[in-house]
Design an enzyme around this catalytic site. Structure first.
Site, mmCIF file in Angstrom:
data_model
loop_
_atom_site.group_PDB
_atom_site.id
_atom_site.type_symbol
_atom_site.label_atom_id
_atom_site.label_comp_id
_atom_site.label_asym_id
_atom_site.label_seq_id
_atom_site.Cartn_x
_atom_site.Cartn_y
_atom_site.Cartn_z
ATOM 1 N N GLU A 39 4.834 -5.122 7.192
ATOM 2 C CA GLU A 39 3.938 -3.903 7.910
ATOM 3 C C GLU A 39 4.277 -3.701 9.354
ATOM 4 O O GLU A 39 4.574 -2.539 9.690
ATOM 5 C CB GLU A 39 2.395 -4.293 7.983
ATOM 6 C CG GLU A 39 1.681 -4.200 6.690
ATOM 7 C CD GLU A 39 1.832 -5.592 5.551
ATOM 8 O OE1 GLU A 39 2.690 -6.474 5.953
ATOM 9 O OE2 GLU A 39 1.124 -5.569 4.627
ATOM 10 N N ALA B 107 0.845 -1.070 -0.106
ATOM 11 C CA ALA B 107 0.052 0.098 -0.152
ATOM 12 C C ALA B 107 0.778 1.103 -0.122
ATOM 13 O O ALA B 107 1.889 1.098 0.445
ATOM 14 C CB ALA B 107 -0.999 -0.119 1.419
ATOM 15 N N GLY C 264 0.911 -5.090 0.865
ATOM 16 C CA GLY C 264 -0.390 -5.189 -0.030
ATOM 17 C C GLY C 264 0.135 -5.902 -1.460
ATOM 18 O O GLY C 264 -0.954 -6.239 -1.849
ATOM 19 N N GLU D 201 -0.301 -9.103 -0.372
ATOM 20 C CA GLU D 201 -1.761 -9.521 -0.193
ATOM 21 C C GLU D 201 -2.552 -9.697 -1.712
ATOM 22 O O GLU D 201 -3.526 -10.315 -1.807
ATOM 23 C CB GLU D 201 -2.335 -8.645 0.611
ATOM 24 C CG GLU D 201 -1.851 -8.651 1.984
ATOM 25 C CD GLU D 201 -2.017 -7.640 2.978
ATOM 26 O OE1 GLU D 201 -1.713 -6.442 2.551
ATOM 27 O OE2 GLU D 201 -2.669 -7.686 4.079
HETATM 28 N N1 CAA Z 1 4.556 3.090 -0.656
HETATM 29 C C1 CAA Z 1 5.163 4.427 -1.092
HETATM 30 N N2 CAA Z 1 6.303 4.467 -1.736
HETATM 31 C C2 CAA Z 1 7.118 3.521 -1.947
HETATM 32 C C3 CAA Z 1 6.580 2.295 -1.431
HETATM 33 C C4 CAA Z 1 5.583 2.363 -0.831
HETATM 34 N N3 CAA Z 1 4.781 0.792 -0.278
HETATM 35 N N4 CAA Z 1 7.478 1.399 -1.677
HETATM 36 C C5 CAA Z 1 8.622 2.023 -2.351
HETATM 37 N N5 CAA Z 1 8.109 3.415 -2.491
HETATM 38 C C6 CAA Z 1 9.140 4.263 -3.098
HETATM 39 C C7 CAA Z 1 10.288 4.976 -2.239
HETATM 40 O O1 CAA Z 1 9.769 5.583 -1.213
HETATM 41 C C8 CAA Z 1 10.882 5.518 -3.032
HETATM 42 O O2 CAA Z 1 10.606 6.538 -3.676
HETATM 43 P P1 CAA Z 1 11.643 7.824 -3.605
HETATM 44 O O3 CAA Z 1 12.402 7.850 -5.024
HETATM 45 O O4 CAA Z 1 10.504 9.252 -3.617
HETATM 46 O O5 CAA Z 1 12.380 8.096 -2.596
HETATM 47 C C9 CAA Z 1 10.655 4.696 -4.575
HETATM 48 O O6 CAA Z 1 9.696 3.988 -4.410
HETATM 49 C C10 CAA Z 1 11.777 3.350 -4.775
HETATM 50 O O7 CAA Z 1 11.912 2.710 -3.594
HETATM 51 P P2 CAA Z 1 13.297 2.445 -2.477
HETATM 52 O O8 CAA Z 1 14.432 3.587 -2.852
HETATM 53 O O9 CAA Z 1 13.086 2.380 -1.284
HETATM 54 O O10 CAA Z 1 13.876 1.285 -3.438
HETATM 55 P P3 CAA Z 1 14.934 0.126 -2.984
HETATM 56 O O11 CAA Z 1 15.308 -0.717 -4.253
HETATM 57 O O12 CAA Z 1 15.996 0.784 -2.043
HETATM 58 O O13 CAA Z 1 13.908 -0.805 -2.017
HETATM 59 C C11 CAA Z 1 12.014 -1.945 -1.107
HETATM 60 C C12 CAA Z 1 12.834 -1.433 -2.181
HETATM 61 C C13 CAA Z 1 12.720 -2.896 -0.563
HETATM 62 C C14 CAA Z 1 10.626 -2.482 -1.782
HETATM 63 C C15 CAA Z 1 11.688 -0.666 -0.291
HETATM 64 O O14 CAA Z 1 11.344 0.283 -1.074
HETATM 65 C C16 CAA Z 1 10.488 -1.109 0.615
HETATM 66 O O15 CAA Z 1 10.952 -1.445 1.648
HETATM 67 N N6 CAA Z 1 9.121 -0.530 0.604
HETATM 68 C C17 CAA Z 1 8.179 -0.565 1.183
HETATM 69 C C18 CAA Z 1 7.703 -2.206 1.736
HETATM 70 C C19 CAA Z 1 6.826 -2.094 2.454
HETATM 71 O O16 CAA Z 1 6.756 -1.827 3.905
HETATM 72 N N7 CAA Z 1 5.562 -2.395 2.189
HETATM 73 C C20 CAA Z 1 4.387 -2.695 3.103
HETATM 74 C C21 CAA Z 1 3.430 -1.216 2.922
HETATM 75 S S1 CAA Z 1 2.069 -1.168 4.270
HETATM 76 C C22 CAA Z 1 0.944 -2.081 3.558
HETATM 77 O O17 CAA Z 1 1.056 -2.640 2.395
HETATM 78 C C23 CAA Z 1 -0.226 -2.347 4.386
HETATM 79 C C24 CAA Z 1 -1.162 -3.415 3.940
HETATM 80 O O18 CAA Z 1 -1.338 -4.484 4.317
HETATM 81 C C25 CAA Z 1 -2.191 -3.250 3.065
#
Ligand code: CAA
Length: 260
Positions: A132, A66, A109, A112
């Protein structure tokens, strides 16, 4: 030509393809993006020519979860009153089979969404997970329910409580993924399978899907479980730790938990 901003749609014979297309955010599933998925699913559901649907992302990301930037500042009152993520349930009402073709990150998400599909094909380098907990929330779109039903309590607890990722190979061994393929074959093979399924009788295929889905619940029904989970997920937005967890992600630093 479609008016979607975050997805691409293309039908190929009897197969409707949805490609998540928000590359700069690794296909993070914003509300706008998910409304577009729902709209496309509804169109395919109502199109008598379409017999099966494929959802895919890019080689780098199926979907990284998400949209954390969208969620960061939301309050409990906002997420509860708007029943935040409630519209993610629409995919479960689609009667035609849906195949996920997953490469790259399928986190939160994204994982999911893949598990909400009927069949998952994954590339060798795909990465799954429910991270999460590291953001100060819990999964909110069926993660705790579908993962537990798929892989059992101990493994699901390990994944959900530690937030560690798991590989395509693990996902296949555990039954979440039906086939692991070379990266460049995932979409092709998913479309081939969708074409095979779409060549069969639509009502019979739908009956098969409905019946498999009816056999997967224990204790709470899946619908009740997802409802309960979504309420708890919304409840985490009342915590300071949710604000801190998401802020830390965006500021690219470790969160400082206060347990409040
Ligand atoms: N939401 C918003 N933006 C996101 C995102 C997310 N879930 N995942 C990545 N991005 C964005 C980053 O913020 C970054 O944006 P900027 O260039 O503006 O900084 C861009 O995408 C590229 O990401 P990274 O620089 O972090 O890329 P990376 O290769 O270093 O890492 C990754 C990749 C490991 C996937 C890392 O981006 C990450 O950990 N993402 C989040 C994963 C996460 O926690 N997901 C769960 C979300 S909560 C949820 O989903 C609730 C639910 O149950 C529905």
């Amino acid at each position: 030509v479609s008016s979607y901003k975050n997805i691409l749609i293309e039908s190929n014979g009897k197969v409707g393809l949805i490609t998540l297309n928000r590359p700069k955010a690794l296909n993070a599933l914003s509300s706008e993006l998910f409304h577009e998925i729902n709209d496309a699913l509804e169109k395919y559901q109502n199109d008598p020519e379409i017999g099966a649907i494929v959802i895919t992302g890019s080689d780098r990301a199926f979907a990284a979860g998400a949209d954390i930037k969208e969620m960061q500042d939301k309050t409990f009152a906002e997420v509860y009153k708007s029943n935040f993520l409630g519209h993610w349930g629409k995919i479960n009402e689609i009667r035609k089979p849906i195949i996920a073709a997953v490469n790259g990150f399928a986190l939160g998400g994204g994982c999911e969404l893949a598990m909400s599909c009927d069949i998952v094909y994954a590339g060798v380098k795909a990465t799954f997970g429910q991270p999460e907990i590291k953001l100060g929330v819990i999964p909110g779109a069926g993660g705790t329910q579908r993962l537990t039903r798929a892989i059992g309590k101990s493994k699901a607890m390990e994944i959900v409580l530690s937030g560690r990722n798991f590989t395509a190979e693990e996902a296949e061994r555990w039954g979440i993924v039906s086939k692991v393929l070379p990266v460049d074959k995932v979409l092709e093979e998913a479309i081939n399978l969708a074409q095979q399924i779409a060549s069969l009788s639509q009502p019979v295929v739908q009956a098969g899907k409905e019946s498999v889905n009816n056999g997967t619940s224990f204790e709470l029904s899946l619908k009740e479980g997802c409802h309960f989970e979504r309420r708890l997920f919304q409840g985490t937005f009342a915590l300071r730790d949710q604000k801190e967890g998401m802020k830390a992600f965006i500021e690219k630093r470790e969160p400082k938990w206060t347990n409040e």
